[in-house]
Motif scaffolding. Structure first.
Motif, PDB file in Angstrom:
ATOM      1  N   ILE A 158      28.033 -73.919 -65.252  1.00 34.28           N
ATOM      2  CA  ILE A 158      28.942 -72.672 -65.075  1.00 34.28           C
ATOM      3  C   ILE A 158      30.284 -73.486 -65.810  1.00 34.28           C
ATOM      4  CG2 ILE A 158      30.049 -70.839 -63.954  1.00 34.28           C
ATOM      5  CD1 ILE A 158      27.086 -70.646 -64.241  1.00 34.28           C
ATOM      6  N   LEU A 159      31.071 -72.795 -66.745  1.00 31.94           N
ATOM      7  CA  LEU A 159      32.489 -73.096 -66.946  1.00 31.94           C
ATOM      8  C   LEU A 159      33.350 -71.785 -66.593  1.00 31.94           C
ATOM      9  CD1 LEU A 159      34.390 -74.603 -68.609  1.00 31.94           C
ATOM     10  CD2 LEU A 159      33.978 -73.328 -70.777  1.00 31.94           C
ATOM     11  N   GLU A 160      34.242 -72.259 -65.610  1.00 30.85           N
ATOM     12  CA  GLU A 160      35.118 -71.162 -65.059  1.00 30.85           C
ATOM     13  C   GLU A 160      36.156 -70.722 -66.138  1.00 30.85           C
ATOM     14  OE1 GLU A 160      37.382 -72.697 -61.836  1.00 30.85           O
ATOM     15  OE2 GLU A 160      35.411 -73.193 -60.432  1.00 30.85           O
ATOM     16  N   PRO A 161      36.523 -69.470 -65.704  1.00 31.49           N
ATOM     17  CA  PRO A 161      37.434 -68.903 -66.676  1.00 31.49           C
ATOM     18  C   PRO A 161      38.779 -69.719 -66.532  1.00 31.49           C
ATOM     19  CG  PRO A 161      36.474 -67.218 -65.546  1.00 31.49           C
ATOM     20  CD  PRO A 161      35.958 -68.630 -64.875  1.00 31.49           C
ATOM     21  N   MET A 162      39.772 -69.270 -67.383  1.00 33.33           N
ATOM     22  CA  MET A 162      40.907 -69.997 -67.577  1.00 33.33           C
ATOM     23  C   MET A 162      41.843 -69.651 -66.265  1.00 33.33           C
ATOM     24  SD  MET A 162      43.810 -70.445 -70.674  1.00 33.33           S
ATOM     25  CE  MET A 162      42.442 -70.875 -71.786  1.00 33.33           C
ATOM     26  N   ALA A 163      42.559 -70.688 -65.668  1.00 29.98           N
ATOM     27  CA  ALA A 163      43.157 -70.170 -64.580  1.00 29.98           C
ATOM     28  C   ALA A 163      44.597 -69.413 -64.798  1.00 29.98           C
ATOM     29  CB  ALA A 163      43.648 -71.511 -63.737  1.00 29.98           C
ATOM     30  N   GLU A 164      45.036 -69.068 -63.683  1.00 32.72           N
ATOM     31  CA  GLU A 164      46.574 -68.226 -64.090  1.00 32.72           C
ATOM     32  C   GLU A 164      47.578 -68.813 -64.733  1.00 32.72           C
ATOM     33  OE1 GLU A 164      47.525 -66.431 -60.494  1.00 32.72           O
ATOM     34  OE2 GLU A 164      45.843 -65.084 -60.241  1.00 32.72           O
ATOM     35  N   GLY A 165      47.666 -70.110 -64.239  1.00 36.47           N
ATOM     36  CA  GLY A 165      48.878 -71.062 -64.885  1.00 36.47           C
ATOM     37  C   GLY A 165      48.581 -71.179 -66.323  1.00 36.47           C
ATOM     38  N   SER A 166      47.278 -71.516 -66.769  1.00 36.36           N
ATOM     39  CA  SER A 166      46.955 -71.675 -67.905  1.00 36.36           C
ATOM     40  C   SER A 166      47.105 -70.434 -68.895  1.00 36.36           C
ATOM     41  CB  SER A 166      45.525 -72.258 -68.252  1.00 36.36           C
ATOM     42  OG  SER A 166      45.311 -73.499 -67.557  1.00 36.36           O
ATOM     43  N   LEU A 167      46.635 -69.326 -68.252  1.00 35.89           N
ATOM     44  CA  LEU A 167      46.812 -67.974 -69.025  1.00 35.89           C
ATOM     45  C   LEU A 167      48.376 -67.904 -69.235  1.00 35.89           C
ATOM     46  CD1 LEU A 167      44.268 -65.618 -67.127  1.00 35.89           C
ATOM     47  CD2 LEU A 167      44.015 -66.680 -69.424  1.00 35.89           C
ATOM     48  N   GLY A 168      49.110 -68.169 -68.343  1.00 37.67           N
ATOM     49  CA  GLY A 168      50.557 -68.132 -68.487  1.00 37.67           C
ATOM     50  C   GLY A 168      51.030 -68.720 -69.739  1.00 37.67           C
ATOM     51  N   VAL A 169      50.660 -70.122 -69.871  1.00 31.79           N
ATOM     52  CA  VAL A 169      50.985 -70.721 -70.950  1.00 31.79           C
ATOM     53  C   VAL A 169      50.580 -70.182 -72.423  1.00 31.79           C
ATOM     54  CG1 VAL A 169      50.885 -73.190 -71.918  1.00 31.79           C
ATOM     55  CG2 VAL A 169      51.014 -72.782 -69.566  1.00 31.79           C
ATOM     56  N   ARG A 170      49.330 -69.806 -72.315  1.00 30.93           N
ATOM     57  CA  ARG A 170      48.550 -69.169 -73.531  1.00 30.93           C
ATOM     58  C   ARG A 170      49.570 -67.837 -73.817  1.00 30.93           C
ATOM     59  NH1 ARG A 170      42.951 -66.661 -73.390  1.00 30.93           N
ATOM     60  NH2 ARG A 170      44.246 -64.916 -72.448  1.00 30.93           N
ATOM     61  N   ASP A 171      49.651 -67.345 -73.105  1.00 29.62           N
ATOM     62  CA  ASP A 171      50.431 -65.793 -73.377  1.00 29.62           C
ATOM     63  C   ASP A 171      52.046 -66.007 -73.778  1.00 29.62           C
ATOM     64  OD1 ASP A 171      48.179 -64.429 -72.521  1.00 29.62           O
ATOM     65  OD2 ASP A 171      48.959 -63.974 -70.538  1.00 29.62           O
ATOM     66  N   GLY A 172      52.424 -67.061 -73.255  1.00 29.63           N
ATOM     67  CA  GLY A 172      53.791 -67.506 -73.751  1.00 29.63           C
ATOM     68  C   GLY A 172      53.689 -67.986 -75.194  1.00 29.63           C
ATOM     69  N   MET A 173      53.068 -68.945 -75.537  1.00 29.57           N
ATOM     70  CA  MET A 173      52.725 -69.538 -76.727  1.00 29.57           C
ATOM     71  C   MET A 173      52.467 -68.263 -77.741  1.00 29.57           C
ATOM     72  SD  MET A 173      50.707 -73.108 -76.479  1.00 29.57           S
ATOM     73  CE  MET A 173      50.814 -73.241 -78.096  1.00 29.57           C
ATOM     74  N   GLU A 174      51.606 -67.065 -77.685  1.00 29.42           N
ATOM     75  CA  GLU A 174      51.448 -66.105 -78.322  1.00 29.42           C
ATOM     76  C   GLU A 174      52.571 -65.265 -78.733  1.00 29.42           C
ATOM     77  OE1 GLU A 174      48.737 -65.379 -80.036  1.00 29.42           O
ATOM     78  OE2 GLU A 174      47.683 -67.270 -79.170  1.00 29.42           O
ATOM     79  N   LYS A 175      53.190 -65.189 -77.534  1.00 25.08           N
ATOM     80  CA  LYS A 175      54.769 -64.264 -77.786  1.00 25.08           C
ATOM     81  C   LYS A 175      55.600 -65.059 -78.684  1.00 25.08           C
ATOM     82  CE  LYS A 175      54.539 -61.794 -73.304  1.00 25.08           C
ATOM     83  NZ  LYS A 175      54.918 -61.454 -71.982  1.00 25.08           N
ATOM     84  N   GLU A 176      55.535 -66.437 -78.242  1.00 27.87           N
ATOM     85  CA  GLU A 176      56.541 -67.278 -79.250  1.00 27.87           C
ATOM     86  C   GLU A 176      56.346 -67.255 -80.792  1.00 27.87           C
ATOM     87  OE1 GLU A 176      59.707 -69.415 -80.115  1.00 27.87           O
ATOM     88  OE2 GLU A 176      59.312 -68.603 -78.079  1.00 27.87           O
ATOM     89  N   LYS A 177      54.696 -67.336 -80.964  1.00 20.77           N
ATOM     90  CA  LYS A 177      54.346 -67.105 -82.467  1.00 20.77           C
ATOM     91  C   LYS A 177      54.829 -65.865 -82.968  1.00 20.77           C
ATOM     92  CE  LYS A 177      50.436 -69.908 -81.870  1.00 20.77           C
ATOM     93  NZ  LYS A 177      48.819 -70.120 -81.924  1.00 20.77           N
ATOM     94  N   PHE A 178      54.765 -64.762 -82.011  1.00 21.88           N
ATOM     95  CA  PHE A 178      55.159 -63.224 -82.597  1.00 21.88           C
ATOM     96  C   PHE A 178      56.812 -63.354 -82.908  1.00 21.88           C
ATOM     97  CE2 PHE A 178      56.572 -58.961 -81.468  1.00 21.88           C
ATOM     98  CZ  PHE A 178      55.795 -58.314 -82.613  1.00 21.88           C
ATOM     99  N   ARG A 179      57.578 -64.028 -82.090  1.00 21.24           N
ATOM    100  CA  ARG A 179      59.152 -63.935 -82.224  1.00 21.24           C
ATOM    101  C   ARG A 179      59.385 -64.749 -83.499  1.00 21.24           C
ATOM    102  NH1 ARG A 179      59.175 -65.247 -76.744  1.00 21.24           N
ATOM    103  NH2 ARG A 179      59.283 -63.577 -75.220  1.00 21.24           N
TER     104      ARG A 179
END
Length: 314
Positions: free
Chosen positions: A155-176
């Protein structure tokens, strides 16, 4: 592994790669309990890890985990295969071998993954552990993929909340960054700059937004490129079949016929002359017109020929 779960795991590892820079071969830290459980389930540990992570791996084990295998309270016949399997992995030095007793799995892996307590997975380790305490601790560190075995299934666990926050922040930065303008210069932009010298003056200006040194968008005027008229497709143009002296004769005849208004006779007052008599046209063109005889004329000729033959026979 089921197809749906395999697809989710592949997308998850792609997210880890784009966000945190994971790449093959993945460095997988395995603890002693994982080796015991996979041996009890008769599982291929290396193959299961590669299928779950969808890539090549580099299995690693700490010195404390190997010492845990030596201290197992099981018969020696069961212990030796586990120790031999662990020794085939790459040894990750945790610098705890000088202690009389090995540290627990949680203490050992915490020092290896995050020695500076910065909550970051600097060396991009993948943790394969059967202990819930270890996985709970690793969820608090950003960018740590977690694996465990449940009922002989990896079993591979889903991405944790801290990792999800980093990923969403990078996506928003790419958009900006996309709205402000591209910070870097691509190859295509360099080619367009090289061809800017071919622009025609007076063709009009075009407004372009580029990023200045401070990172803000500013308006830059560039000249539009004027494209000339395109010629016909050479493959669609019918080739001329005229050649030799015949072509010269026909060109001379065409130059004689074309050029003015049609008249009954030739004009010599400087105007263009157009000949309309078909006999004259044939004579000028060098063609001889074949005259056909009338039917009555053919009958008279045939009758005269028969009379002449009768006279000769008489």
């Amino acid at each position: 592994m089921r197809g749906k779960r395999s697809k989710q795991y592949r997308k998850l590892m792609q997210s880890y790669g784009m966000t945190f820079g994971f790449r093959e071969p993945y460095q997988v830290l395995v603890d002693a309990q994982m080796i015991q459980d996979t041996s009890r389930f008769t599982m291929d540990l290396i193959g299961g890890l590669e299928k779950a992570l969808h890539g090549k791996i580099k299995p690693m084990i700490t010195q404390c985990s190997i010492r845990h295998l030596y201290t197992l309270s099981v018969p020696q016949s069961e212990k030796d295969p586990l120790i031999l399997f662990a020794k085939n992995m790459e040894r990750r030095r945790c610098n705890h071998h000088e202690l009389e007793k090995p540290l627990s799995t949680l203490e050992c892996l915490s020092d290896v993954i995050d020695p500076k307590k910065s909550r970051t997975n600097r060396h991009r380790y993948v943790i394969a552990s059967q202990e819930e305490e270890v996985r709970r601790f690793c969820r608090g560190i950003r960018g740590v993929p977690l694996l465990y075995v449940k009922r002989s299934v990896m079993i591979l666990e889903p991405m944790a909340e801290g990792s999800l926050g980093v990923r969403d922040g990078m996506e928003k930065e790419k958009f900006r960054t996309g709205l402000r303008g591209k910070p870097g210069k691509r190859k295509r932009d360099e080619e367009e700059d090289d061809t800017a010298t071919n622009l025609v003056d007076g063709a009009g200006d075009m407004d372009v937004y580029a990023q200045n040194e401070n990172g803000n968008a500013e308006q830059v005027k560039t000249k539009r490129r004027v494209r000339g008229l395109k010629g016909p497709n050479p493959l669609s143009v019918k080739k001329s079949k005229k050649d030799g002296p015949r072509m010269e004769e026909e060109e001379g005849l065409a130059s004689f016929l074309v050029g003015g208004k049609a008249t009954d006779g030739p004009q010599e007052d400087g105007a263009n002359v157009v000949e309309t008599d078909p006999d004259r046209i044939d004579a000028l063109s060098g063609k001889r017109k074949r005259k056909r005889k009338h039917r009555s004329a053919k009958i008279d000729d045939l009758r005269q020929e028969l009379e002449g033959n009768d006279e000769q026979s008489a």
